[in-house]
Design a protein around this motif. Structure first.
Motif, short mmCIF file in Angstrom:
data_model
loop_
_atom_site.label_atom_id
_atom_site.label_comp_id
_atom_site.label_asym_id
_atom_site.label_seq_id
_atom_site.Cartn_x
_atom_site.Cartn_y
_atom_site.Cartn_z
N LYS A 9 -42.73 -1.79 -9.22
CA LYS A 9 -44.08 -2.38 -9.24
C LYS A 9 -44.02 -3.71 -8.52
N GLY A 11 -45.99 -6.83 -8.10
CA GLY A 11 -47.11 -7.52 -8.72
C GLY A 11 -48.02 -8.18 -7.69
N GLY A 12 -49.27 -8.35 -8.06
CA GLY A 12 -50.22 -9.04 -7.20
C GLY A 12 -49.79 -10.46 -6.88
N GLY A 48 -49.93 -4.14 -7.26
CA GLY A 48 -51.04 -4.67 -8.03
C GLY A 48 -52.19 -5.11 -7.13
N GLY A 49 -53.16 -5.78 -7.74
CA GLY A 49 -54.37 -6.14 -7.03
C GLY A 49 -54.42 -7.57 -6.54
N GLY A 50 -53.79 -8.48 -7.31
CA GLY A 50 -53.77 -9.89 -6.94
C GLY A 50 -55.11 -10.38 -6.46
N HIS A 54 -58.25 -7.93 -8.06
CA HIS A 54 -58.65 -8.78 -9.19
C HIS A 54 -59.82 -9.69 -8.82
N SER A 149 -54.69 -0.47 -14.30
CA SER A 149 -53.79 -1.47 -13.71
C SER A 149 -52.55 -0.79 -13.14
N GLY A 150 -51.93 -1.46 -12.19
CA GLY A 150 -50.68 -0.94 -11.64
C GLY A 150 -49.61 -0.85 -12.72
N THR A 208 -56.76 -7.44 -15.90
CA THR A 208 -55.88 -6.54 -16.65
C THR A 208 -54.89 -7.27 -17.55
N LYS A 214 -47.89 -7.02 -18.31
CA LYS A 214 -46.67 -6.48 -17.71
C LYS A 214 -45.57 -6.33 -18.74
C1 IPE Z 1 -54.97 -4.45 -10.59
O1 IPE Z 1 -53.70 -3.93 -10.81
C2 IPE Z 1 -55.94 -3.44 -10.08
C3 IPE Z 1 -57.30 -3.97 -9.88
C4 IPE Z 1 -57.79 -5.05 -10.41
C5 IPE Z 1 -58.17 -3.17 -9.06
P1 IPE Z 1 -52.65 -4.88 -11.58
O2 IPE Z 1 -53.26 -5.39 -12.85
O3 IPE Z 1 -51.39 -4.11 -11.71
O4 IPE Z 1 -52.47 -6.09 -10.56
P2 IPE Z 1 -51.59 -7.41 -10.64
O5 IPE Z 1 -50.18 -7.01 -10.33
O6 IPE Z 1 -51.71 -7.96 -12.05
O7 IPE Z 1 -52.20 -8.30 -9.60
#
Ligand code: IPE
Length: 258
Positions: A9, A11-12, A48-50, A54, A149-150, A208, A214
């Motif tokens: 994974k 992360g964002g 993730g989305g970062g 997000h 979430s990822g 998330t 995490k």
């Molecule tokens: C977020 O995934 C997905 C969306 C908000 C669309 P994550 O929650 O795994 O992302 P990070 O790693 O915390 O940024």
């Protein structure tokens, strides 16, 4: 021959600049792509989305809870994740890797696994393809959507595939003993769950649940008998080390069957 699968994974906080809307951390992504070229094992990546997913999910007030969210927001959040996925996939292509980007909707129905599809991506990973999927807004039924979430996707994939190595890369070295000393914990047992999660309670929150989410997912995976490694993904060599089982700096959440 079946080889040990590595599930990673990103992360964002590693692949984007979290404070800056829609800003990918290209140097970090390229560093990780180069690190991945060192590995000769089947790999599946979740990112993730970062500041992409997000950023928009906060703007449209979308959460992990299934609800009737603004439908235009659904399009925008999903599109931003596709855009980030493209950036990561293209970085991997540039260094000669064979990524294959795919949304989680190809692997799940809402938050439920489509086991046959998940097994397919493992077969793809064994043929040197690197499936690259991500946290996203997903359709759950009726007129409802939800953020998957990822991290939650990691648990879904881990439960089906039982990878040899499961790695969560964030922008911190792992789990710390307490806020004051910031002493890194090298290994935690399932029993330490509450204390570890408490530690992150007051930290950053996003759609998330930030770092707390995490750690919670890491414990969830560990409770199914798999070790989970938490590392700093801004130092790409740690990803290589973690994947090779030679990690020096990071936290291992020890898996044990409940
Ligand atoms: C977020 O995934 C997905 C969306 C908000 C669309 P994550 O929650 O795994 O992302 P990070 O790693 O915390 O940024």
């Amino acid at each position: 021959m079946l080889q040990g699968l590595t599930l990673i994974k990103l992360g964002g906080s590693v692949v984007t600049f979290k404070e800056k809307p829609l800003a990918a951390n290209i140097d970090a992504i390229d560093g990780i792509s180069r690190a991945l070229t060192q590995l000769d094992v089947p790999i599946i990546i979740v990112h993730g989305g970062g500041s992409f997913g997000h950023y928009w999910s906060v703007k449209y007030d979308m959460h992990t809870k299934s609800a009737n969210y603004d439908i235009h927001g659904v399009s925008i959040v999903h599109e931003s994740m596709i855009a980030l996925n493209q950036i990561i996939v293209n970085s991997m292509i540039r260094v000669g890797l064979n990524p294959y980007g795919m949304p989680p909707s190809a692997l799940t129905t809402g938050h439920k696994p489509i086991v046959a599809k998940i097994k397919h991506i493992y077969a793809m990973a064994q043929s040197k393809i690197i499936p690259v999927t991500f946290g996203d807004v997903v359709y759950v039924g009726g007129t409802k959507y939800s953020i998957l979430s990822g991290d939650a996707l990691m648990t879904i994939l881990a439960r089906v595939l039982r990878p040899l190595r499961i790695i969560f890369a964030t922008n911190v070295d792992g789990v710390y003993k307490d806020r004051v000393s910031r002493e890194l914990v090298n290994e935690i047992q399932i029993e330490d769950k509450r204390r570890s999660i408490e530690f992150f309670k007051a930290s950053d929150t996003d759609a998330t649940g930030g770092m707390q989410r995490k750690v919670t997912e890491a414990f969830k995976i560990a409770s199914h008998g798999m070790d989970v490694v938490m590392i700093n993904g801004l130092l790409p060599e740690r990803i290589t080390e973690a994947a090779e089982g030679t990690l020096k700096i990071g936290t291992v959440v020890k898996g044990r069957k409940s």
